[in-house]
Design a protein around this motif. Structure first.
Motif, PDB file in Angstrom:
ATOM      1  N   ASP A  54       5.661   5.995  -7.065  1.00  0.00           N
ATOM      2  CA  ASP A  54       4.324   5.984  -7.674  1.00  0.00           C
ATOM      3  C   ASP A  54       3.589   7.249  -7.254  1.00  0.00           C
ATOM      4  O   ASP A  54       4.007   7.945  -6.320  1.00  0.00           O
ATOM      5  CB  ASP A  54       3.550   4.711  -7.273  1.00  0.00           C
TER       6      ASP A  54
ATOM      7  N   ASN B  73      12.138   2.696  -3.591  1.00  0.00           N
ATOM      8  CA  ASN B  73      10.775   2.156  -3.715  1.00  0.00           C
ATOM      9  C   ASN B  73       9.738   3.281  -3.591  1.00  0.00           C
ATOM     10  O   ASN B  73      10.082   4.416  -3.289  1.00  0.00           O
ATOM     11  CB  ASN B  73      10.579   1.093  -2.619  1.00  0.00           C
ATOM     12  N   LYS B  74       8.501   2.939  -3.795  1.00  0.00           N
ATOM     13  CA  LYS B  74       7.359   3.867  -3.682  1.00  0.00           C
ATOM     14  C   LYS B  74       7.405   4.962  -4.740  1.00  0.00           C
ATOM     15  O   LYS B  74       6.934   6.085  -4.503  1.00  0.00           O
ATOM     16  CB  LYS B  74       7.267   4.464  -2.276  1.00  0.00           C
TER      17      LYS B  74
ATOM     18  N   SER C 249       8.078   0.599  -7.900  1.00  0.00           N
ATOM     19  CA  SER C 249       6.921   0.630  -7.015  1.00  0.00           C
ATOM     20  C   SER C 249       6.508  -0.798  -6.719  1.00  0.00           C
ATOM     21  O   SER C 249       5.972  -1.495  -7.589  1.00  0.00           O
ATOM     22  CB  SER C 249       5.756   1.390  -7.662  1.00  0.00           C
ATOM     23  N   ALA C 250       6.783  -1.221  -5.514  1.00  0.00           N
ATOM     24  CA  ALA C 250       6.401  -2.577  -5.123  1.00  0.00           C
ATOM     25  C   ALA C 250       4.879  -2.699  -5.148  1.00  0.00           C
ATOM     26  O   ALA C 250       4.327  -3.730  -5.508  1.00  0.00           O
ATOM     27  CB  ALA C 250       6.943  -2.898  -3.744  1.00  0.00           C
ATOM     28  N   ARG C 251       4.210  -1.602  -4.784  1.00  0.00           N
ATOM     29  CA  ARG C 251       2.746  -1.613  -4.741  1.00  0.00           C
ATOM     30  C   ARG C 251       2.156  -1.871  -6.127  1.00  0.00           C
ATOM     31  O   ARG C 251       1.267  -2.697  -6.289  1.00  0.00           O
ATOM     32  CB  ARG C 251       2.247  -0.262  -4.199  1.00  0.00           C
TER      33      ARG C 251
ATOM     34  N   PRO D 197      12.381  -0.208   8.571  1.00  0.00           N
ATOM     35  CA  PRO D 197      10.984  -0.646   8.635  1.00  0.00           C
ATOM     36  C   PRO D 197      10.092   0.363   7.906  1.00  0.00           C
ATOM     37  O   PRO D 197      10.274   1.565   8.054  1.00  0.00           O
ATOM     38  CB  PRO D 197      10.678  -0.658  10.141  1.00  0.00           C
ATOM     39  N   GLY D 198       9.188  -0.142   7.105  1.00  0.00           N
ATOM     40  CA  GLY D 198       8.298   0.750   6.358  1.00  0.00           C
ATOM     41  C   GLY D 198       8.793   1.082   4.968  1.00  0.00           C
ATOM     42  O   GLY D 198       8.065   1.687   4.169  1.00  0.00           O
ATOM     43  N   ALA D 199      10.025   0.700   4.640  1.00  0.00           N
ATOM     44  CA  ALA D 199      10.554   0.989   3.301  1.00  0.00           C
ATOM     45  C   ALA D 199       9.808   0.197   2.225  1.00  0.00           C
ATOM     46  O   ALA D 199       9.823   0.566   1.051  1.00  0.00           O
ATOM     47  CB  ALA D 199      12.045   0.677   3.249  1.00  0.00           C
ATOM     48  N   GLY D 200       9.173  -0.886   2.648  1.00  0.00           N
ATOM     49  CA  GLY D 200       8.411  -1.691   1.691  1.00  0.00           C
ATOM     50  C   GLY D 200       9.068  -3.022   1.381  1.00  0.00           C
ATOM     51  O   GLY D 200       8.816  -3.605   0.322  1.00  0.00           O
ATOM     52  N   LYS D 201       9.870  -3.526   2.308  1.00  0.00           N
ATOM     53  CA  LYS D 201      10.587  -4.777   2.043  1.00  0.00           C
ATOM     54  C   LYS D 201       9.636  -5.938   1.768  1.00  0.00           C
ATOM     55  O   LYS D 201       9.783  -6.648   0.790  1.00  0.00           O
ATOM     56  CB  LYS D 201      11.505  -5.142   3.228  1.00  0.00           C
ATOM     57  N   SER D 202       8.650  -6.115   2.667  1.00  0.00           N
ATOM     58  CA  SER D 202       7.791  -7.288   2.456  1.00  0.00           C
ATOM     59  C   SER D 202       6.923  -7.107   1.220  1.00  0.00           C
ATOM     60  O   SER D 202       6.680  -8.064   0.482  1.00  0.00           O
ATOM     61  CB  SER D 202       6.964  -7.611   3.697  1.00  0.00           C
ATOM     62  N   THR D 203       6.485  -5.874   0.959  1.00  0.00           N
ATOM     63  CA  THR D 203       5.698  -5.625  -0.257  1.00  0.00           C
ATOM     64  C   THR D 203       6.551  -5.925  -1.494  1.00  0.00           C
ATOM     65  O   THR D 203       6.077  -6.531  -2.465  1.00  0.00           O
ATOM     66  CB  THR D 203       5.212  -4.158  -0.282  1.00  0.00           C
TER      67      THR D 203
ATOM     68  N   ARG E 269       2.594 -11.326   6.826  1.00  0.00           N
ATOM     69  CA  ARG E 269       3.228 -10.671   5.705  1.00  0.00           C
ATOM     70  C   ARG E 269       3.190 -11.577   4.477  1.00  0.00           C
ATOM     71  O   ARG E 269       3.134 -12.780   4.587  1.00  0.00           O
ATOM     72  CB  ARG E 269       4.673 -10.336   6.067  1.00  0.00           C
TER      73      ARG E 269
ATOM     74  N   LYS F 131       2.247  -9.492  12.506  1.00  0.00           N
ATOM     75  CA  LYS F 131       1.566  -9.115  11.268  1.00  0.00           C
ATOM     76  C   LYS F 131       1.808 -10.169  10.194  1.00  0.00           C
ATOM     77  O   LYS F 131       2.902 -10.682  10.038  1.00  0.00           O
ATOM     78  CB  LYS F 131       1.988  -7.691  10.866  1.00  0.00           C
TER      79      LYS F 131
HETATM   80  P1  GDP Z   1       8.658  -3.202   5.504  1.00  0.00           P
HETATM   81  O1  GDP Z   1       8.487  -2.824   6.948  1.00  0.00           O
HETATM   82  O2  GDP Z   1       9.940  -2.663   4.949  1.00  0.00           O
HETATM   83  O3  GDP Z   1       8.488  -4.662   5.241  1.00  0.00           O
HETATM   84  O4  GDP Z   1       7.502  -2.420   4.702  1.00  0.00           O
HETATM   85  P2  GDP Z   1       6.074  -2.939   4.179  1.00  0.00           P
HETATM   86  O5  GDP Z   1       6.252  -3.780   2.972  1.00  0.00           O
HETATM   87  O6  GDP Z   1       5.313  -3.509   5.311  1.00  0.00           O
HETATM   88  O7  GDP Z   1       5.421  -1.573   3.695  1.00  0.00           O
HETATM   89  C1  GDP Z   1       5.213  -0.482   4.556  1.00  0.00           C
HETATM   90  C2  GDP Z   1       4.084   0.388   4.020  1.00  0.00           C
HETATM   91  O8  GDP Z   1       4.457   0.958   2.782  1.00  0.00           O
HETATM   92  C3  GDP Z   1       2.814  -0.395   3.773  1.00  0.00           C
HETATM   93  O9  GDP Z   1       1.732   0.390   4.136  1.00  0.00           O
HETATM   94  C4  GDP Z   1       2.835  -0.628   2.275  1.00  0.00           C
HETATM   95  O10 GDP Z   1       1.541  -0.756   1.742  1.00  0.00           O
HETATM   96  C5  GDP Z   1       3.511   0.620   1.763  1.00  0.00           C
HETATM   97  N1  GDP Z   1       4.237   0.395   0.513  1.00  0.00           N
HETATM   98  C6  GDP Z   1       5.110  -0.597   0.231  1.00  0.00           C
HETATM   99  N2  GDP Z   1       5.550  -0.492  -1.024  1.00  0.00           N
HETATM  100  C7  GDP Z   1       4.962   0.590  -1.578  1.00  0.00           C
HETATM  101  C8  GDP Z   1       5.010   1.214  -2.874  1.00  0.00           C
HETATM  102  O11 GDP Z   1       5.700   0.794  -3.791  1.00  0.00           O
HETATM  103  N3  GDP Z   1       4.259   2.340  -3.029  1.00  0.00           N
HETATM  104  C9  GDP Z   1       3.499   2.847  -2.031  1.00  0.00           C
HETATM  105  N4  GDP Z   1       2.813   3.959  -2.296  1.00  0.00           N
HETATM  106  N5  GDP Z   1       3.400   2.275  -0.811  1.00  0.00           N
HETATM  107  C10 GDP Z   1       4.111   1.162  -0.591  1.00  0.00           C
END
Ligand code: GDP
Length: 332
Positions: A204, A201-202, A240-242, A64-70, A108, A106
């Motif tokens: 950036d 991921n991330k 970078s998913a963001r 969780p938090g890795a950025g899967k949904s992003t 998504r 939440k």
């Molecule tokens: P999930 O729990 O794996 O689905 O993760 P989320 O997609 O909800 O992302 C968790 C947090 O990481 C959120 O605050 C996102 O905005 C942030 N995040 C996701 N992808 C990236 C990225 O590529 N870069 C950065 N800096 N933050 C990111």
């Protein structure tokens, strides 16, 4: 009042026409525990079966938090812009067990969910017949019949559902974040062994360099492991998913893996193996349940458990007594 049950004909027509409302309805029927809903859903799936199987089936996992949904949102929008129709399904064992979900309420993937070319199915909370993977598998078939050519199955089970996920998909992607070591990321060796594509991921801002370092570490670690797909070198990418960076490379990797599977005849074999394991798994569950419902079994099992606990019988002796009470001709 629940809505009137649609006819098989309407469902089939709507599904083949790619109507999202029909797809949604069909998945709800497949998830239902009512016998008549199940019969209808199974008949529908049987009818559209020849239209299934053409999608690229991708599994995505990560803590969780890795950025899967992003990532799914970014990649999903990118894929739509490149002419694809995508489905996003979730395996969330926590919801089946507790009625709640790791995902909570939440909202998504808002950007993706408004697109007509995307179908996003949140995980049902409970009351689902026969296991978390089953409903996802049937939902996947229905999505394919409705014309989705990319199905992304996301697992949010943190260490429990990865092997179930691998049983469903062709290409297994692991999403990591920069910096943290294996232990911190909760990534067990077994999960690494399942991965066909790894993405850090991330990558950036200040994290570009650490992301590259993490990718290098994983590339190194992977050399010690056999690849999940013979002949495939697992790519370790940064993205970078963001910012939407690295999406084309991720798709190239997934597509390359798929091409390899296809070319070597491995795709058909992999899917056939998955089907057969599913068949056996379903039978195992059903037979076990029927066994527990046989008269005398519950009492015999309780006796056997206390005999084992008190060391009055060996485990095989105790098991033999339960079998004897059941009337089945089986030996241990
Ligand atoms: P999930 O729990 O794996 O689905 O993760 P989320 O997609 O909800 O992302 C968790 C947090 O990481 C959120 O605050 C996102 O905005 C942030 N995040 C996701 N992808 C990236 C990225 O590529 N870069 C950065 N800096 N933050 C990111």
């Amino acid at each position: 009042m629940p809505p009137r049950r649609p006819s098989l004909h309407d469902l089939e027509t709507g599904l083949r026409a790619g109507r999202r409302a029909t797809l949604s309805r069909a998945i709800t029927l497949a998830e239902s525990t009512r016998a008549d809903d199940q019969a209808l859903a199974q008949e529908l799936i049987a009818r559209v079966l020849p239209e299934t199987g053409n999608a690229v089936r991708i599994g995505l996992t990560g803590v969780p938090g890795a950025g899967k949904s992003t990532m799914i949102e970014a990649l999903g929008v990118w894929l739509i812009e490149h002419g694809h129709r995508i489905a996003v399904l979730t395996i969330d064992p926590s919801s089946a067990r507790t009625g709640g979900s790791i995902l909570g309420d939440k909202t998504r993937m808002q950007r993706l969910s408004v697109r007509d070319e995307a179908f996003i199915r949140p995980s049902p909370s409970s009351g689902v017949l026969g296991g978390v993977a089953r409903r996802t598998r049937e939902a996947m078939l229905l999505c394919e019949a409705a014309g989705c050519d990319v199905v992304i199955v996301e697992s949010v089970g943190v260490g429990q559902s990865e092997s179930e996920l691998a049983e469903l998909v062709d290409t297994f992607c692991l999403l990591l974040v920069p910096g943290a070591g294996d232990d911190l990321q909760g990534i067990k060796r077994g999960i690494m062994e399942l991965a066909d594509v790894i993405v850090v991921n991330k990558a950036d801002g200040d994290n570009v360099v650490p992301a590259k370092r993490t990718a290098g570490d994983y590339r190194h670690a992977l050399r010690m492991l056999p690849p999940a797909t013979p002949g495939w070198t697992v790519p370790v990418l940064t993205a970078s998913a963001r910012d939407g960076a690295g999406l084309a490379e991720i798709w190239d990797a997934i597509d390359g893996h798929r091409t390899l599977l296809d070319g070597a005849g491995l795709l058909a074999r992999r899917r056939e193996r998955q089907q057969l394991r599913w068949l056996r798994g379903l039978l195992r569950e059903a037979v076990l349940q029927a066994f527990h419902e046989l008269p005398g079994v519950a009492d015999a099992l309780a006796d056997a458990e206390s005999a084992v606990a008190a060391e009055r019988a060996t485990v095989p002796q105790a098991a033999a007594r339960v079998l004897e009470a059941s009337g089945l001709r089986a030996t241990v």
